[in-house]
Design a protein around this motif. Sequence first.
Motif, PDB file in Angstrom:
ATOM      1  N   GLY A 113      41.842  73.738  47.243  1.00 40.93           N
ATOM      2  CA  GLY A 113      41.692  75.037  48.075  1.00 40.93           C
ATOM      3  C   GLY A 113      43.078  75.714  48.521  1.00 40.93           C
ATOM      4  N   ASP A 114      44.176  75.050  47.923  1.00 40.53           N
ATOM      5  CA  ASP A 114      45.676  75.466  48.183  1.00 40.53           C
ATOM      6  C   ASP A 114      45.493  77.007  47.459  1.00 40.53           C
ATOM      7  OD1 ASP A 114      48.276  76.154  48.321  1.00 40.53           O
ATOM      8  OD2 ASP A 114      48.767  74.121  47.799  1.00 40.53           O
ATOM      9  N   ALA A 115      46.117  77.995  48.471  1.00 41.98           N
ATOM     10  CA  ALA A 115      46.086  79.378  47.928  1.00 41.98           C
ATOM     11  C   ALA A 115      47.174  79.656  47.172  1.00 41.98           C
ATOM     12  CB  ALA A 115      46.176  80.302  49.557  1.00 41.98           C
ATOM     13  N   VAL A 116      48.015  78.740  47.141  1.00 44.49           N
ATOM     14  CA  VAL A 116      49.191  79.010  46.049  1.00 44.49           C
ATOM     15  C   VAL A 116      48.703  79.052  44.527  1.00 44.49           C
ATOM     16  CG1 VAL A 116      51.092  77.886  45.064  1.00 44.49           C
ATOM     17  CG2 VAL A 116      50.834  77.925  47.609  1.00 44.49           C
ATOM     18  N   LEU A 117      47.603  78.211  44.549  1.00 44.57           N
ATOM     19  CA  LEU A 117      47.315  78.344  42.996  1.00 44.57           C
ATOM     20  C   LEU A 117      46.537  79.532  42.592  1.00 44.57           C
ATOM     21  CD1 LEU A 117      46.607  76.412  40.712  1.00 44.57           C
ATOM     22  CD2 LEU A 117      44.247  75.750  41.827  1.00 44.57           C
ATOM     23  N   SER A 118      45.605  80.023  43.464  1.00 41.58           N
ATOM     24  CA  SER A 118      45.136  81.378  43.216  1.00 41.58           C
ATOM     25  C   SER A 118      46.037  82.692  43.069  1.00 41.58           C
ATOM     26  CB  SER A 118      43.792  81.605  43.937  1.00 41.58           C
ATOM     27  OG  SER A 118      44.179  81.538  45.456  1.00 41.58           O
ATOM     28  N   GLU A 119      46.888  82.606  43.967  1.00 42.24           N
ATOM     29  CA  GLU A 119      47.931  83.587  44.288  1.00 42.24           C
ATOM     30  C   GLU A 119      48.983  83.623  42.877  1.00 42.24           C
ATOM     31  OE1 GLU A 119      51.843  84.570  47.064  1.00 42.24           O
ATOM     32  OE2 GLU A 119      50.143  83.332  47.650  1.00 42.24           O
ATOM     33  N   MET A 120      49.312  82.481  42.476  1.00 42.85           N
ATOM     34  CA  MET A 120      50.194  82.423  41.264  1.00 42.85           C
ATOM     35  C   MET A 120      49.486  82.708  40.103  1.00 42.85           C
ATOM     36  SD  MET A 120      52.824  79.129  42.250  1.00 42.85           S
ATOM     37  CE  MET A 120      53.845  79.316  40.877  1.00 42.85           C
ATOM     38  N   ILE A 121      48.282  82.482  39.976  1.00 44.95           N
ATOM     39  CA  ILE A 121      47.752  82.826  38.786  1.00 44.95           C
ATOM     40  C   ILE A 121      47.373  84.238  38.744  1.00 44.95           C
ATOM     41  CG2 ILE A 121      45.158  82.505  37.755  1.00 44.95           C
ATOM     42  CD1 ILE A 121      45.172  79.744  38.646  1.00 44.95           C
ATOM     43  N   SER A 122      47.091  84.978  39.918  1.00 48.43           N
ATOM     44  CA  SER A 122      46.815  86.517  40.080  1.00 48.43           C
ATOM     45  C   SER A 122      48.346  87.026  39.501  1.00 48.43           C
ATOM     46  CB  SER A 122      46.432  86.775  41.330  1.00 48.43           C
ATOM     47  OG  SER A 122      45.347  86.254  41.627  1.00 48.43           O
ATOM     48  N   ASN A 123      49.319  86.557  40.047  1.00 50.30           N
ATOM     49  CA  ASN A 123      50.628  87.232  39.707  1.00 50.30           C
ATOM     50  C   ASN A 123      51.090  86.860  38.499  1.00 50.30           C
ATOM     51  OD1 ASN A 123      50.644  88.241  42.234  1.00 50.30           O
ATOM     52  ND2 ASN A 123      51.903  86.349  43.021  1.00 50.30           N
ATOM     53  N   ALA A 124      50.649  86.174  37.519  1.00 50.36           N
ATOM     54  CA  ALA A 124      51.150  85.917  36.207  1.00 50.36           C
ATOM     55  C   ALA A 124      50.476  86.973  35.260  1.00 50.36           C
ATOM     56  CB  ALA A 124      50.971  84.470  35.741  1.00 50.36           C
ATOM     57  N   ASP A 125      51.631  86.994  34.199  1.00 49.74           N
ATOM     58  CA  ASP A 125      51.310  87.908  33.068  1.00 49.74           C
ATOM     59  C   ASP A 125      50.759  87.193  31.775  1.00 49.74           C
ATOM     60  OD1 ASP A 125      52.069  90.558  34.086  1.00 49.74           O
ATOM     61  OD2 ASP A 125      54.240  89.756  33.760  1.00 49.74           O
ATOM     62  N   ILE A 126      51.238  85.953  31.783  1.00 47.69           N
ATOM     63  CA  ILE A 126      51.028  84.723  30.776  1.00 47.69           C
ATOM     64  C   ILE A 126      50.647  83.385  31.281  1.00 47.69           C
ATOM     65  CG2 ILE A 126      51.768  83.693  28.577  1.00 47.69           C
ATOM     66  CD1 ILE A 126      53.684  86.400  28.390  1.00 47.69           C
ATOM     67  N   ILE A 127      49.644  82.913  30.908  1.00 44.95           N
ATOM     68  CA  ILE A 127      49.396  81.589  31.687  1.00 44.95           C
ATOM     69  C   ILE A 127      49.574  80.478  30.472  1.00 44.95           C
ATOM     70  CG2 ILE A 127      47.837  79.983  32.745  1.00 44.95           C
ATOM     71  CD1 ILE A 127      46.702  82.448  34.009  1.00 44.95           C
ATOM     72  N   VAL A 128      50.353  79.418  30.766  1.00 45.07           N
ATOM     73  CA  VAL A 128      50.407  78.249  29.694  1.00 45.07           C
ATOM     74  C   VAL A 128      49.713  76.976  30.173  1.00 45.07           C
ATOM     75  CG1 VAL A 128      51.720  76.677  28.407  1.00 45.07           C
ATOM     76  CG2 VAL A 128      52.751  79.183  28.727  1.00 45.07           C
ATOM     77  N   ASP A 129      48.629  76.640  29.614  1.00 45.51           N
ATOM     78  CA  ASP A 129      47.795  75.496  30.005  1.00 45.51           C
ATOM     79  C   ASP A 129      48.327  74.412  29.431  1.00 45.51           C
ATOM     80  OD1 ASP A 129      45.918  73.660  30.262  1.00 45.51           O
ATOM     81  OD2 ASP A 129      44.758  74.561  28.464  1.00 45.51           O
ATOM     82  N   GLY A 130      48.998  73.407  30.242  1.00 38.52           N
ATOM     83  CA  GLY A 130      49.323  72.115  30.134  1.00 38.52           C
ATOM     84  C   GLY A 130      48.794  70.955  31.029  1.00 38.52           C
ATOM     85  N   ILE A 131      47.661  71.313  31.200  1.00 43.92           N
ATOM     86  CA  ILE A 131      46.999  70.542  32.364  1.00 43.92           C
ATOM     87  C   ILE A 131      46.389  69.187  31.661  1.00 43.92           C
ATOM     88  CG2 ILE A 131      44.889  70.375  33.943  1.00 43.92           C
ATOM     89  CD1 ILE A 131      45.052  73.627  33.762  1.00 43.92           C
ATOM     90  N   LEU A 132      45.320  69.199  30.789  1.00 43.99           N
ATOM     91  CA  LEU A 132      44.910  67.890  30.314  1.00 43.99           C
ATOM     92  C   LEU A 132      45.232  67.557  28.902  1.00 43.99           C
ATOM     93  CD1 LEU A 132      41.312  68.334  31.804  1.00 43.99           C
ATOM     94  CD2 LEU A 132      43.345  66.952  32.723  1.00 43.99           C
ATOM     95  N   GLY A 133      45.290  66.380  28.381  1.00 46.06           N
ATOM     96  CA  GLY A 133      45.533  66.056  27.190  1.00 46.06           C
ATOM     97  C   GLY A 133      44.115  65.796  26.242  1.00 46.06           C
ATOM     98  N   THR A 134      44.184  64.897  25.460  1.00 45.15           N
ATOM     99  CA  THR A 134      43.148  64.672  24.466  1.00 45.15           C
ATOM    100  C   THR A 134      42.422  63.572  25.177  1.00 45.15           C
ATOM    101  OG1 THR A 134      44.338  62.996  23.422  1.00 45.15           O
ATOM    102  CG2 THR A 134      44.174  65.377  22.447  1.00 45.15           C
ATOM    103  N   GLY A 135      40.886  63.303  24.926  1.00 47.03           N
ATOM    104  CA  GLY A 135      40.372  62.146  25.167  1.00 47.03           C
ATOM    105  C   GLY A 135      39.685  62.239  26.741  1.00 47.03           C
ATOM    106  N   ILE A 136      39.497  63.335  27.186  1.00 48.89           N
ATOM    107  CA  ILE A 136      39.058  63.565  28.554  1.00 48.89           C
ATOM    108  C   ILE A 136      37.280  63.611  28.369  1.00 48.89           C
ATOM    109  CG2 ILE A 136      38.626  65.082  30.442  1.00 48.89           C
ATOM    110  CD1 ILE A 136      41.539  64.059  29.982  1.00 48.89           C
TER     111      ILE A 136
END
Length: 490
Positions: A113-136
């Motif tokens: 629920g942290d507003a920082v997450l949605s705010e920074m996503i909204s302000n970005a032009d390019i998003i790099v996804d390094g969240i999860l690796g393999t085997g999930i």
Amino acid sequence: MDSITWEEMKVIDANCAQLGLLPIQLMENAGSSISKIIRDRFSGGRILLIAGRGNNGGDAFVAARHLCEHPQFQVDVILLGNVSSIRTEEAKRNFLLLQYCKINSIKQVTDSGDAVLSEMISNADIIVDGILGTGITGKIREPEASAIDLINMSGKYIIAIDLPSGNQDKKTKQSKCIKADLTITFHKMKEELSTSSVSDYLGEVRVEGIGVCSHAEIFTGIGNLKSLNLRTPDSHKGQAGRILIIGGGAYSGAPALAALATLRTGADIVTVAAPSTVADTIASFSPNLIVRCLSENRLCSEDIPLITKLVDAHDVVVMGMGLGNDEEVVETVSRIIPLCNKLVLDADALPGLEEAEKKCSEIVITPHAREFARIRKKETSIDIERRIEEVRTYSRENNLVTLLKGKVDVISDGSKVMLNATGNSGMSVGGTGDVLAGITGALLATNPPMKAAACAAYINGAAGDLAFNDKGYGLLATDVISKITDVMRE
């Protein structure tokens, strides 16, 4: 395009580390390549790198460090979690370095629920996804689940590292997965990326080299051993393999050595079926061996009924050590082969393969150069490249795995080829080939034939190297057996 699996990539990474190319070096190369692709594709903009707590996050941290040195990019980083929860030392080190770089902002988000997450996503032009690796597998947890949803709803250009974060739930046929515009994977294309369940999420796919040592992919190493299926903490007797050794007659030591090596490699139960003249001698080697006495002084057709029952009670058959090459022995071997599901053939059993009317589903043969020449009716080449092709061709034509012993072992299933360089000239002493056959049988109980053969070659040679350090040219096959557990503990 040449491709590998994620599991094979993990093996290569570990083999690189064994050779001296450390994981942090590969992470640096991966992150640098991500940065270069972004710089080549975009003239500027605000880039948000969202990282998880594994090595995918580490790649993102490195990319951020490189990108922030270029003033046309404004770089922000979000770590989903806190620094103490980063799982690898390499990723943690690269995250901590960011505080000394020209990063616009670095945030640690632990609450979906942290507003920082949605705010920074909204302000970005390019998003790099390094969240999860393999085997999930299973349900994606928070805050990763919310991050994936927000990224997909953002309408921004999305770059995924290795593969888009998320998974596809096979039970509910629902997915929570980032839909990328570009996926950057490393070293080689991954076979899993071509599956229908994933391909819709990839966007364009780029394969980037990261400086992997070719030796780490071609030669067996510690990474191959780490990929083995071995005994689990909750396993019970029999789950790690019941192995039947059929040998002896002409010699008694050979099947005993194979059996002891099989036990040291981790098999639960090993039974030796041997002619009556040598059965007692084999039993005297160790009280850990179960010995079943066959009828005469050589393997013969009268033994087929008993051997049929023994084969049915075991997972793998290892056959050939010390049998002798009498015509009746070869003919009996050819009749046993179709009874087996998993089979390792060595030494005196190899001619029986040609005589067998039917072959079992999983066969590994372990000849040396002269034996290989005999069953092929062609000389075995000295040149390693020609030898590789000979082994590959024979394996493909006969639908089996060949482990050709030599200074450099050659292992092939007819398609893939692996080499092994462990071992030494002291291992020319009698019995080390029997040890190899036993190790192969133990591994074949719980692993595919190609993996079992390649890892057996490594273990046998590495154990021989440890024994040589102690005994020099006075080493014995039993010395090699005593070092198997040391290699396995690596």
